[in-house]
Scaffold this active site. Structure first.
Site, PDB file in Angstrom:
ATOM      1  N   THR A 127       0.828  -1.212   0.000  1.00 50.00           N
ATOM      2  CA  THR A 127       0.000   0.000   0.000  1.00 50.00           C
ATOM      3  C   THR A 127       0.861   1.260   0.000  1.00 50.00           C
ATOM      4  O   THR A 127       1.996   1.244   0.485  1.00 50.00           O
ATOM      5  CB  THR A 127      -0.908   0.007   1.253  1.00 50.00           C
ATOM      6  OG1 THR A 127      -1.503   1.286   1.399  1.00 50.00           O
ATOM      7  CG2 THR A 127      -0.123  -0.272   2.530  1.00 50.00           C
ATOM      8  N   ASP A 128       0.276   2.366  -0.478  1.00 52.98           N
ATOM      9  CA  ASP A 128       0.997   3.649  -0.413  1.00 52.98           C
ATOM     10  C   ASP A 128       1.131   4.146   1.032  1.00 52.98           C
ATOM     11  O   ASP A 128       1.931   5.034   1.315  1.00 52.98           O
ATOM     12  CB  ASP A 128       0.311   4.718  -1.276  1.00 52.98           C
ATOM     13  CG  ASP A 128      -1.102   5.069  -0.820  1.00 52.98           C
ATOM     14  OD1 ASP A 128      -1.682   4.314  -0.014  1.00 52.98           O
ATOM     15  OD2 ASP A 128      -1.628   6.107  -1.272  1.00 52.98           O
ATOM     16  N   GLU A 129       0.357   3.532   1.946  1.00 53.40           N
ATOM     17  CA  GLU A 129       0.418   3.994   3.340  1.00 53.40           C
ATOM     18  C   GLU A 129       1.753   3.660   4.016  1.00 53.40           C
ATOM     19  O   GLU A 129       2.046   4.190   5.088  1.00 53.40           O
ATOM     20  CB  GLU A 129      -0.751   3.420   4.143  1.00 53.40           C
ATOM     21  CG  GLU A 129      -2.080   3.971   3.685  1.00 53.40           C
ATOM     22  CD  GLU A 129      -3.186   3.815   4.716  1.00 53.40           C
ATOM     23  OE1 GLU A 129      -2.900   3.871   5.921  1.00 53.40           O
ATOM     24  OE2 GLU A 129      -4.334   3.640   4.295  1.00 53.40           O
ATOM     25  N   TYR A 151      -1.885  -0.499  10.765  1.00 53.45           N
ATOM     26  CA  TYR A 151      -2.109  -1.222   9.498  1.00 53.45           C
ATOM     27  C   TYR A 151      -0.899  -1.001   8.583  1.00 53.45           C
ATOM     28  O   TYR A 151      -0.295  -1.947   8.068  1.00 53.45           O
ATOM     29  CB  TYR A 151      -3.398  -0.721   8.837  1.00 53.45           C
ATOM     30  CG  TYR A 151      -3.459  -0.955   7.338  1.00 53.45           C
ATOM     31  CD1 TYR A 151      -3.631  -2.239   6.831  1.00 53.45           C
ATOM     32  CD2 TYR A 151      -3.340   0.113   6.439  1.00 53.45           C
ATOM     33  CE1 TYR A 151      -3.686  -2.451   5.450  1.00 53.45           C
ATOM     34  CE2 TYR A 151      -3.398  -0.091   5.073  1.00 53.45           C
ATOM     35  CZ  TYR A 151      -3.563  -1.374   4.581  1.00 53.45           C
ATOM     36  OH  TYR A 151      -3.601  -1.580   3.218  1.00 53.45           O
ATOM     37  N   LYS A 155       2.072  -3.593   7.036  1.00 52.19           N
ATOM     38  CA  LYS A 155       2.364  -3.732   5.604  1.00 52.19           C
ATOM     39  C   LYS A 155       3.841  -3.413   5.322  1.00 52.19           C
ATOM     40  O   LYS A 155       4.475  -4.069   4.494  1.00 52.19           O
ATOM     41  CB  LYS A 155       1.462  -2.813   4.777  1.00 52.19           C
ATOM     42  CG  LYS A 155      -0.032  -3.083   4.872  1.00 52.19           C
ATOM     43  CD  LYS A 155      -0.468  -4.419   4.306  1.00 52.19           C
ATOM     44  CE  LYS A 155      -0.470  -4.473   2.804  1.00 52.19           C
ATOM     45  NZ  LYS A 155      -1.083  -5.744   2.305  1.00 52.19           N
TER      46      LYS A 155
END
Ligand code: NAD
Length: 318
Positions: A127-129, A151, A155
């Protein structure tokens, strides 16, 4: 090609199954999911993929990706595996993030170990997060990670724990995608576009956290599926690819767009702690592979409104 897809009953996983089934009618698919609350729009089922249940090209495996024995069975003779399986809810991670570590980090490592044993290509969906938020500019793939919620931390940890597998003795054929926020059909009820639609359909005000100024890049899930397919086939071993169509919209503006077209009201509620202000990623690397998103500019608004309309109609039928 025999392709395994984990998290197949989830939002992006389901859309990917439809996309690949049409694009590659000669493929066989092994669909793996633990069927958590996030599986299918209403949770705990294969409902999103019901239409494939009688199709001989599809095998359904209800299993946890942490179950190594089950993964050895499921991935047998697979040429490639795409790993969507994850606890994907940021809000839930803030309350209890342990499950996120188990599925998102340890689970990904388990699937990688099995993919290694079978010499399968392994596409891990990140993810970009992992980059954290950015007020100006965009993150390139080689920037240092700065996950700002649990979260995102799970990741980022997965990516770190997968990286050693590309080196000897493992030599895993690993590629990674880091996409922006997706929207489209088959999303579970807790995500923002779905929440907006449910509120409109049930005549409830749409809750906006804080002032609603948080900016997200909205990527149509079908554009993401096309990008993942491209990277699965053309991505270079060991590389990560950002995926975004650069449609930056604040949460408030998204809710206003919905109200303008479908009616309804907005209600401001206290902000979530740690609600990141803006995400933005640089996509020159995937652009060079020839990927072009379709839901951009005016078409973005059209596709977004169609998606909201899809959920509103569903609620009105209930
Ligand atoms: P989702 O929550 O809708 O679906 C996840 C699926 O994984 C569910 O069906 C769930 O039952 C399954 N699952 C969870 N833990 C499992 C386990 N231990 N074993 C087997 N199955 C398990 O999530 P999504 O939005 O479709 O996201 C898919 C992937 O894409 C995730 O890895 C997520 O981090 C990533 N991603 C999502 C977005 C987005 O906007 N939705 C953006 C960037 C990246």
């Amino acid at each position: 090609m025999r392709l395994a897809i984990t998290g197949a009953a989830g939002f992006i996983g389901s859309n990917f199954v439809y996309y690949m089934a049409e694009k590659h009618p000669d493929y066989d698919f092994i669909l793996i999911d633990k069927l958590t609350y996030a599986a299918s729009e209403r949770g705990y089922s294969w409902e999103n993929l019901q239409m494939f249940e009688e199709d001989y090209r599809f095998r359904f495996v209800t299993a946890d990706i942490n179950d190594k024995e089950a993964m050895y069975d499921a991935l047998y003779m697979c040429n490639a595996v795409v790993n969507f399986a994850a606890e994907s809810h940021v809000g839930r991670a803030m309350v209890n993030g342990e499950r996120h570590i188990l599925s998102n980090d340890l689970g990904a490592v388990t699937v990688a170990e099995v993919a290694c044993a079978y010499s399968s290509r392994f596409l891990h969906v990140s993810t970009d997060e992992v980059y954290g938020d950015i007020l100006e500019g965009s993150f390139r793939e080689d920037i240092q990670f700065n996950p700002r919620n649990r979260y995102a931390g799970s990741k980022a940890a997965a990516e770190m724990n997968l990286r050693p597998f590309i080196y000897p003795p493992h030599n895993l054929d690993l590629v990674i995608t880091r996409s922006a926020n997706n929207f489209g059909k088959f999303q579970s009820q807790e995500k923002f576009v779905h929440v907006i639609a449910e509120c409109i359909a049930k005549n409830r005000p749409i809750p906006i956290h804080g002032e609603g100024k948080e900016i997200r890049e909205w990527l149509w899930v079908e554009d993401n599926c096309a990008a993942i397919d491209l990277i699965l086939h053309e991505g270079k071993k060991g590389e990560a690819y950002n995926i975004s169509s650069h449609q930056e919209v604040s949460n408030l503006d998204l809710a206003k767009l919905a109200v303008k077209h479908f009616g309804g009201k907005i209600k401001f509620v206290p902000n979530r702690p740690g609600n990141d202000r803006r995400y933005s990623i640089d996509t020159r690397k995937i652009d060079r592979l020839g990927w072009k998103p379709r839901a951009t500019g005016k078409n973005f608004e059209k596709v977004m409104l169609e998606c909201m309309g899809y959920y509103i109609q569903k609620y009105q039928k209930v």
